[in-house]
Design a protein around this motif. Sequence first.
Motif, PDB file in Angstrom:
ATOM      1  N   MET A 100       0.825  -1.200   0.000  1.00  0.00           N
ATOM      2  CA  MET A 100       0.000   0.000   0.000  1.00  0.00           C
ATOM      3  C   MET A 100       0.866   1.260   0.000  1.00  0.00           C
ATOM      4  SD  MET A 100      -3.073  -1.028   2.690  1.00  0.00           S
ATOM      5  CE  MET A 100      -2.151  -0.410   4.094  1.00  0.00           C
ATOM      6  N   ILE A 101       0.302   2.339  -0.543  1.00  0.00           N
ATOM      7  CA  ILE A 101       0.892   3.660  -0.409  1.00  0.00           C
ATOM      8  C   ILE A 101      -0.178   4.609   0.110  1.00  0.00           C
ATOM      9  CG2 ILE A 101       2.609   3.279  -2.214  1.00  0.00           C
ATOM     10  CD1 ILE A 101       0.874   5.052  -4.055  1.00  0.00           C
ATOM     11  N   ARG A 102       0.258   5.786   0.510  1.00  0.00           N
ATOM     12  CA  ARG A 102      -0.657   6.778   1.072  1.00  0.00           C
ATOM     13  C   ARG A 102      -1.342   7.572  -0.034  1.00  0.00           C
ATOM     14  NH1 ARG A 102       1.100  11.258   5.656  1.00  0.00           N
ATOM     15  NH2 ARG A 102      -1.021  11.962   6.174  1.00  0.00           N
TER      16      ARG A 102
ATOM     17  N   SER B  33       2.467  -4.631   3.414  1.00  0.00           N
ATOM     18  CA  SER B  33       3.659  -3.785   3.380  1.00  0.00           C
ATOM     19  C   SER B  33       3.258  -2.395   2.901  1.00  0.00           C
ATOM     20  CB  SER B  33       4.712  -4.362   2.424  1.00  0.00           C
ATOM     21  OG  SER B  33       5.084  -5.671   2.786  1.00  0.00           O
ATOM     22  N   VAL B  34       4.035  -1.395   3.300  1.00  0.00           N
ATOM     23  CA  VAL B  34       3.797  -0.044   2.806  1.00  0.00           C
ATOM     24  C   VAL B  34       5.101   0.521   2.247  1.00  0.00           C
ATOM     25  CG1 VAL B  34       1.884   0.408   4.369  1.00  0.00           C
ATOM     26  CG2 VAL B  34       4.201   1.031   5.065  1.00  0.00           C
ATOM     27  N   LEU B  35       4.956   1.410   1.286  1.00  0.00           N
ATOM     28  CA  LEU B  35       6.111   2.050   0.662  1.00  0.00           C
ATOM     29  C   LEU B  35       6.050   3.554   0.879  1.00  0.00           C
ATOM     30  CD1 LEU B  35       6.332   0.176  -2.779  1.00  0.00           C
ATOM     31  CD2 LEU B  35       7.671  -0.231  -0.707  1.00  0.00           C
ATOM     32  N   GLN B  36       7.215   4.126   1.183  1.00  0.00           N
ATOM     33  CA  GLN B  36       7.331   5.580   1.296  1.00  0.00           C
ATOM     34  C   GLN B  36       8.809   5.942   1.107  1.00  0.00           C
ATOM     35  OE1 GLN B  36       4.878   7.656   4.222  1.00  0.00           O
ATOM     36  NE2 GLN B  36       6.668   8.838   4.832  1.00  0.00           N
ATOM     37  N   ASN B  37       9.133   6.518  -0.031  1.00  0.00           N
ATOM     38  CA  ASN B  37      10.498   6.903  -0.391  1.00  0.00           C
ATOM     39  C   ASN B  37      11.424   5.691  -0.518  1.00  0.00           C
ATOM     40  OD1 ASN B  37       9.560   9.540  -0.164  1.00  0.00           O
ATOM     41  ND2 ASN B  37      10.351   9.779   1.922  1.00  0.00           N
TER      42      ASN B  37
END
Length: 231
Positions: A78-80, A102-106
Motif C-alpha cells: 500500500m501507499i498513502r 507492506s507499505v512504501l514511502q520513499n
Amino acid sequence: MNIFAIGDLHLSFANPKPMDIFGDNWTDHPEKIRRAWLESITEEDLVLIPGDISWAMNLEEARPDLDYIAELPGKKVMIRGNHDYWWSTVSKVRKALDPSISVLQNDSLKVTDDLVIAAARGWDSPGSFHFDEHDRTIYEREVGRLKLSLDHAVKQGATRIWVMLHYPPTNEKHQSSGFLDVLRQYPVEKVIYGHLHGKEGHRGALEGVHDGISYHLVACDYLDFTPLKLT
C-alpha cells in the motif's frame, strides 16, 4: 504468483461514510470488493493498493479497515493517498500492520529477482484544473520523492520496475510533467494509479502504452470494484 491492483478502497467501518453519495455503483462497495477479491486472488498473489485506503482520522479508527484488508488473501502493498489522514509516520504505520501488508514511502519493494515495485503519492500536475503555486511546492516535492523511490529500486538491482502512484502522473490533457520525465529515466514497465472517480474523472485517465510504459487507472469504481490482474 500473480500481481493484481485496486485502489481507492475508501473504507470506513469504524465511522461509516457511505460512498453511494458518489453514485449508486458505490452501494455496499466493501462487500463487492471482498467478493471479487476472493474469486480471483490466492494467498500466493500480490495486490497493489495505491492509496485512499481509509477515511479514518487516526490509526485506532483505521484498525477495522486495516483488519478487513489483512483478512483478504494474498500479500498487499500500500501507499498513502490524499485522504489517508490516519497515516502518521511510516514507522508507526508499519508497526500497526498485519504481516501480510507492506507499505512504501520513499523506498521500494523487491518482488522477484528482477522486478521491483517503486512508489510515490504524487500530486496534481501543472495545467491541471485549479493548479496554483501552493500545488507547485507539493508537486515538486513529490517528483523528488518518486526519484528517491526509483533510485532505491535501482540499488536493489531492478532491471524491471513497476510504479505505484496515487495521483495520475500527468494532467487531464496528458501534457508533459515532472513525473513523466522521471519515469522515462528508469526501466519502468508499468505505472498504476488511482484518485480519479466518476465519469468525468475517468474520461481524463492516462491509459495504454506511452513511450514504452503501460499506464493503468485502478481506482475501484473504474474497475467495477474488481482487482485488475496485471500479470
